[in-house]
Design an enzyme around this catalytic site. Structure first.
Site, PDB file in Angstrom:
ATOM      1  N   ARG A   1      26.052  16.517  30.518  1.00  0.00           N
ATOM      2  CA  ARG A   1      25.316  15.374  31.062  1.00  0.00           C
ATOM      3  C   ARG A   1      24.008  15.804  31.730  1.00  0.00           C
ATOM      4  O   ARG A   1      23.183  14.958  32.078  1.00  0.00           O
ATOM      5  CB  ARG A   1      26.231  14.632  32.050  1.00  0.00           C
ATOM      6  CG  ARG A   1      25.661  13.377  32.642  1.00  0.00           C
ATOM      7  CD  ARG A   1      25.391  12.316  31.588  1.00  0.00           C
ATOM      8  NE  ARG A   1      24.761  11.147  32.197  1.00  0.00           N
ATOM      9  CZ  ARG A   1      23.457  11.055  32.432  1.00  0.00           C
ATOM     10  NH1 ARG A   1      22.641  12.044  32.107  1.00  0.00           N
ATOM     11  NH2 ARG A   1      22.961   9.954  32.972  1.00  0.00           N
ATOM     12  N   LYS A   2      23.805  17.106  31.886  1.00  0.00           N
ATOM     13  CA  LYS A   2      22.555  17.583  32.477  1.00  0.00           C
ATOM     14  C   LYS A   2      21.525  17.824  31.365  1.00  0.00           C
ATOM     15  O   LYS A   2      21.797  17.594  30.191  1.00  0.00           O
ATOM     16  CB  LYS A   2      22.797  18.856  33.276  1.00  0.00           C
ATOM     17  CG  LYS A   2      24.052  18.850  34.151  1.00  0.00           C
ATOM     18  CD  LYS A   2      24.128  17.715  35.172  1.00  0.00           C
ATOM     19  CE  LYS A   2      25.367  17.894  36.048  1.00  0.00           C
ATOM     20  NZ  LYS A   2      25.705  16.745  36.874  1.00  0.00           N
TER      21      LYS A   2
END
Ligand code: PLP
Length: 385
Positions: free
Chosen positions: A190-191
């Site tokens: 998700r980064k």
């Protein structure tokens, strides 16, 4: 892909043949956990952010745990931080045996309000844990000034902020070039870049770096690779209680390819974020994220604040019905069972408002302008409905 297979996603990692080949290279080398690829990834990461030391670990959560312990946080201590963050920030404080004290955020940047930080610092406070939320650098100069006044170390939760920059004495510096004692990064998908799971600690302090290296590998005095490469028999020892917080060489090999992509990924995200800001500027009552003059975000997430009185769930559902996935604003830890009773440095109204009215819009490097236009239309239609 998103067009046929489902709604436009909120996020999407940039992974391709280069990463697959790098993982295969590590597998076929026969050395699959913390070894030469981890060492190379650390060196390349350190060079990229301009840090004297970088050590890789299994996640940002484990990085934060080690960072807190390294600066002396332990049972009975308090750590000043925000509630408006992913729960791992607060969990790491508890893992170190300490209690978080929650400070409210500023609206617009979603970052810690330095004016309210002072009230969190009591006699048991041992550290300040600030967050560069959604990749937007927090007001580090003011946080560091408060910390200096109380002689406290600062740890930067930079989970989302690889590739972000902050102005330091008039010059732009990457997040991770040591300003506080330690900065901690995440490589969760998700980064902005990913190794599947993974984390990194950067510091200017060689003693802290040595402690991270010992702790992450069971407290073992000699790394595996040193024993392996030695022509002499080496007996290891275990001088401290350690953990298994290692990154694997398979992850690190993928991470090295991701680092090569980082400048391009961040540049593209910035173009798309600027485009959102321009095309949403005329929407009545909609709160747009604010980038202070000292900050250059990597735009890990782009969060808007819905006009007052609007139903967040219904708006998000209306967008999903139009083929656009969203997520609500970042959570508040003090609303979750483990943190309901912790001390608060004043009211947390802005944190709660950011969770209750925030909507995170899709943003990823592969996103086309056409897809972005569809997100904007879906949002405008949902707001009008
Ligand atoms: C994602 C995130 C973490 C946790 O990172 P992991 O690598 O999944 O452990 C911590 N803090 C913040 C602010 C995050 O967004």
């Amino acid at each position: 892909m998103a067009d046929q297979a489902g709604p436009i996603p909120v996020a999407q990692p940039v992974l391709a043949a280069e990463e697959a080949e790098a993982a295969a290279r590590a597998v076929l080398s026969g050395w699959v956990t913390q070894g030469p690829e981890v060492q190379a990834f650390e060196d390349e990461f350190a060079a990229l952010v301009g840090a004297p030391h970088a050590s890789a670990v299994s996640s940002c959560t484990t990085a934060l745990h080690l960072a807190l312990m390294a600066v002396g946080v332990g049972p009975g201590d308090e750590v000043a931080t925000v509630s408006h963050t992913f729960i791992a920030t607060a969990n790491a404080v508890r893992h170190a045996g300490a209690e978080p004290v929650f400070v409210d955020i500023e609206s617009g940047t979603y970052n810690i309000d330095p004016q309210r930080l002072e009230a969190a610092i009591g006699p048991r406070c041992r550290a300040i844990l600030c967050v560069h939320q959604m990749g937007m650098p927090c007001d580090l100069d003011r946080v560091l000034a408060v910390a200096a006044a109380h002689d406290l170390p600062v740890i930067e939760d930079s989970a989302c902020a690889v590739g972000s920059e902050i102005a330091c004495n008039g010059a732009w510096e990457p997040i991770g070039r040591p300003r506080g004692a330690v900065a901690c990064f995440s490589f969760h998908p998700r980064k902005v870049i990913t190794t599947g799971d993974g984390g990194m600690l950067t510091t200017a302090d060689p003693e802290l770096d040595q402690r991270f290296r010992l702790w992450r590998h069971h407290g073992m005095s000699v790394p595996d690779i040193a024993r392996h490469q030695s022509r002499k028999v080496i007996f290891e020892s275990y001088p401290v209680l350690g953990y298994n917080y290692r990154m694997t060489d398979i992850q690190a090999a993928v991470g090295r390819e991701q680092l090569r992509r980082l400048p391009e990924i961040v540049a593209r995200r910035r173009v798309l974020a600027e485009r959102y800001l321009a095309l949403l500027a005329d929407v009545d009552g909609l709160g747009l994220p604010e980038q202070p003059p000292f900050a250059r975000s990597n735009w890990q997430s782009f969060c808007v604040l819905l006009p007052e009185g609007l139903d967040q769930h219904a708006t998000m559902q209306a967008m999903l019905d139009r083929g656009v996935a969203t997520r609500r604003g970042i959570m508040c830890c003090h609303r979750e069972a483990p943190y309901r009773d912790v001390r608060r440095a004043g009211p947390l109204g802005r944190s709660e408002e950011a969770q209750d009215r925030g909507v995170i819009l899709p943003l990823y490097a592969q996103m086309t302008e056409d897809q972005q236009d569809r997100v904007i239309s879906a949002l405008k239609e949902a707001l009008a409905a």
